[in-house]
Design a protein around this motif. Sequence first.
Motif, mmCIF file in Angstrom:
data_model
loop_
_atom_site.group_PDB
_atom_site.id
_atom_site.type_symbol
_atom_site.label_atom_id
_atom_site.label_comp_id
_atom_site.label_asym_id
_atom_site.label_seq_id
_atom_site.Cartn_x
_atom_site.Cartn_y
_atom_site.Cartn_z
ATOM 1 N N GLN A 12 24.254 -1.848 -46.904
ATOM 2 C CA GLN A 12 24.909 -2.435 -45.733
ATOM 3 C C GLN A 12 24.867 -1.414 -44.606
ATOM 4 O OE1 GLN A 12 28.235 -4.793 -46.579
ATOM 5 N NE2 GLN A 12 29.020 -4.809 -44.510
ATOM 6 N N VAL A 13 24.300 -1.822 -43.469
ATOM 7 C CA VAL A 13 24.081 -0.926 -42.340
ATOM 8 C C VAL A 13 25.116 -1.211 -41.253
ATOM 9 C CG1 VAL A 13 22.430 -0.194 -40.582
ATOM 10 C CG2 VAL A 13 21.611 -0.889 -42.835
ATOM 11 N N TYR A 14 25.886 -0.202 -40.886
ATOM 12 C CA TYR A 14 26.852 -0.328 -39.799
ATOM 13 C C TYR A 14 26.253 0.318 -38.551
ATOM 14 C CZ TYR A 14 30.501 -1.817 -42.996
ATOM 15 O OH TYR A 14 31.243 -2.524 -43.904
ATOM 16 N N SER A 15 25.384 -0.408 -37.898
ATOM 17 C CA SER A 15 24.736 0.079 -36.684
ATOM 18 C C SER A 15 24.473 -1.123 -35.790
ATOM 19 C CB SER A 15 23.426 0.787 -37.039
ATOM 20 O OG SER A 15 22.845 1.348 -35.891
ATOM 21 N N CYS A 16 24.775 -0.983 -34.529
ATOM 22 C CA CYS A 16 24.715 -2.112 -33.598
ATOM 23 C C CYS A 16 23.349 -2.790 -33.554
ATOM 24 C CB CYS A 16 25.089 -1.657 -32.192
ATOM 25 S SG CYS A 16 26.780 -1.088 -32.054
ATOM 26 N N GLU A 17 23.375 -4.091 -33.736
ATOM 27 C CA GLU A 17 22.247 -4.986 -33.472
ATOM 28 C C GLU A 17 20.993 -4.760 -34.312
ATOM 29 O OE1 GLU A 17 21.787 -4.539 -29.260
ATOM 30 O OE2 GLU A 17 23.735 -5.399 -28.843
ATOM 31 N N VAL A 18 21.075 -4.047 -35.420
ATOM 32 C CA VAL A 18 19.874 -3.819 -36.235
ATOM 33 C C VAL A 18 19.457 -5.055 -37.026
ATOM 34 C CG1 VAL A 18 20.131 -1.326 -36.382
ATOM 35 C CG2 VAL A 18 21.136 -2.764 -38.137
ATOM 36 N N GLY A 19 20.300 -6.082 -37.013
ATOM 37 C CA GLY A 19 19.958 -7.336 -37.673
ATOM 38 C C GLY A 19 19.377 -8.363 -36.722
ATOM 39 N N SER A 20 19.011 -7.937 -35.527
ATOM 40 C CA SER A 20 18.379 -8.841 -34.557
ATOM 41 C C SER A 20 17.136 -8.169 -33.986
ATOM 42 C CB SER A 20 19.359 -9.212 -33.441
ATOM 43 O OG SER A 20 19.795 -8.061 -32.754
ATOM 44 N N LYS A 21 16.314 -8.956 -33.322
ATOM 45 C CA LYS A 21 15.049 -8.424 -32.787
ATOM 46 C C LYS A 21 15.292 -7.384 -31.697
ATOM 47 C CE LYS A 21 12.037 -12.327 -33.744
ATOM 48 N NZ LYS A 21 11.145 -13.339 -33.190
ATOM 49 N N ASN A 22 14.512 -6.310 -31.753
ATOM 50 C CA ASN A 22 14.569 -5.295 -30.704
ATOM 51 C C ASN A 22 13.545 -5.635 -29.615
ATOM 52 O OD1 ASN A 22 12.070 -4.480 -31.752
ATOM 53 N ND2 ASN A 22 12.942 -2.739 -32.858
ATOM 54 N N ARG A 23 13.356 -4.754 -28.661
ATOM 55 C CA ARG A 23 12.430 -5.022 -27.539
ATOM 56 C C ARG A 23 10.988 -5.194 -27.991
ATOM 57 N NH1 ARG A 23 15.096 -0.465 -23.779
ATOM 58 N NH2 ARG A 23 17.002 -1.604 -23.326
ATOM 59 N N ALA A 24 10.648 -4.597 -29.116
ATOM 60 C CA ALA A 24 9.283 -4.708 -29.653
ATOM 61 C C ALA A 24 9.108 -5.987 -30.473
ATOM 62 C CB ALA A 24 8.958 -3.490 -30.504
ATOM 63 N N GLY A 25 10.204 -6.756 -30.609
ATOM 64 C CA GLY A 25 10.126 -7.997 -31.368
ATOM 65 C C GLY A 25 10.296 -7.806 -32.864
ATOM 66 N N GLU A 26 10.670 -6.602 -33.274
ATOM 67 C CA GLU A 26 10.869 -6.315 -34.691
ATOM 68 C C GLU A 26 12.362 -6.339 -35.018
ATOM 69 O OE1 GLU A 26 9.158 -2.471 -34.807
ATOM 70 O OE2 GLU A 26 7.113 -3.210 -34.941
ATOM 71 N N ILE A 27 12.683 -6.593 -36.263
ATOM 72 C CA ILE A 27 14.060 -6.540 -36.741
ATOM 73 C C ILE A 27 14.175 -5.293 -37.616
ATOM 74 C CG2 ILE A 27 15.879 -7.722 -38.023
ATOM 75 C CD1 ILE A 27 14.423 -10.360 -37.390
ATOM 76 N N PRO A 28 14.852 -4.246 -37.128
ATOM 77 C CA PRO A 28 14.914 -2.995 -37.884
ATOM 78 C C PRO A 28 15.435 -3.155 -39.308
ATOM 79 C CG PRO A 28 15.689 -2.653 -35.651
ATOM 80 C CD PRO A 28 15.500 -4.137 -35.819
ATOM 81 N N ALA A 29 16.403 -4.024 -39.530
ATOM 82 C CA ALA A 29 16.939 -4.213 -40.881
ATOM 83 C C ALA A 29 15.886 -4.797 -41.824
ATOM 84 C CB ALA A 29 18.169 -5.114 -40.842
ATOM 85 N N GLN A 30 15.027 -5.658 -41.304
ATOM 86 C CA GLN A 30 13.960 -6.214 -42.138
ATOM 87 C C GLN A 30 12.952 -5.131 -42.497
ATOM 88 O OE1 GLN A 30 13.496 -9.592 -43.450
ATOM 89 N NE2 GLN A 30 12.335 -8.156 -44.690
ATOM 90 N N THR A 31 12.643 -4.271 -41.540
ATOM 91 C CA THR A 31 11.733 -3.150 -41.791
ATOM 92 C C THR A 31 12.319 -2.230 -42.862
ATOM 93 O OG1 THR A 31 10.930 -3.261 -39.518
ATOM 94 C CG2 THR A 31 10.513 -1.213 -40.717
ATOM 95 N N LEU A 32 13.612 -1.910 -42.746
ATOM 96 C CA LEU A 32 14.270 -1.059 -43.734
ATOM 97 C C LEU A 32 14.240 -1.708 -45.113
ATOM 98 C CD1 LEU A 32 15.882 1.489 -44.387
ATOM 99 C CD2 LEU A 32 17.947 0.227 -43.717
ATOM 100 N N SER A 33 14.494 -3.001 -45.165
ATOM 101 C CA SER A 33 14.462 -3.726 -46.433
ATOM 102 C C SER A 33 13.081 -3.637 -47.082
ATOM 103 C CB SER A 33 14.849 -5.186 -46.210
ATOM 104 O OG SER A 33 14.757 -5.915 -47.396
ATOM 105 N N SER A 34 12.050 -3.772 -46.279
ATOM 106 C CA SER A 34 10.682 -3.694 -46.801
ATOM 107 C C SER A 34 10.354 -2.289 -47.305
ATOM 108 C CB SER A 34 9.684 -4.116 -45.723
ATOM 109 O OG SER A 34 9.887 -5.463 -45.378
ATOM 110 N N ILE A 35 10.796 -1.284 -46.580
ATOM 111 C CA ILE A 35 10.536 0.102 -46.983
ATOM 112 C C ILE A 35 11.269 0.436 -48.275
ATOM 113 C CG2 ILE A 35 10.982 2.527 -46.372
ATOM 114 C CD1 ILE A 35 10.447 1.669 -43.423
ATOM 115 N N LEU A 36 12.546 0.039 -48.361
ATOM 116 C CA LEU A 36 13.355 0.355 -49.534
ATOM 117 C C LEU A 36 13.082 -0.573 -50.717
ATOM 118 C CD1 LEU A 36 16.832 0.989 -47.860
ATOM 119 C CD2 LEU A 36 15.161 2.697 -48.620
ATOM 120 N N GLN A 37 12.454 -1.718 -50.434
ATOM 121 C CA GLN A 37 12.221 -2.740 -51.452
ATOM 122 C C GLN A 37 13.539 -3.206 -52.079
ATOM 123 O OE1 GLN A 37 9.141 -4.376 -52.538
ATOM 124 N NE2 GLN A 37 8.909 -3.710 -50.421
#
Length: 85
Positions: A12-37
């Motif tokens: 569980q990540v307590y960081s603002c807006e990481v569960g929504s798309k950033n300016r690059a169109g990516e969702i940081p939480a999804q990227t983290l999920s993929s990296i951590l599996q």
Amino acid sequence: DTPNLSSYRVVQVYSCEVGSKNRAGEIPAQTLSSILQMSVRAPDKAVWIAFSPFAPFQGIYGYDGSGNKNLNDPGRWVDFHAGGQ
């Protein structure tokens, strides 16, 4: 060293807006999920906290036009999985 996260089911990540798309169109939480599996839970709006269990209106909210907490714009926790949301 990489920590062993195998005993955890969700990060569980307590960081603002990481569960929504950033300016690059990516969702940081999804990227983290993929990296951590593994599953990641993250907020889609700003995380507002106070260092008191009695503080009102702690939670996830958007911003108003002045950059302040907008209680009329509640956010939510979003779950992400290694294979996609």
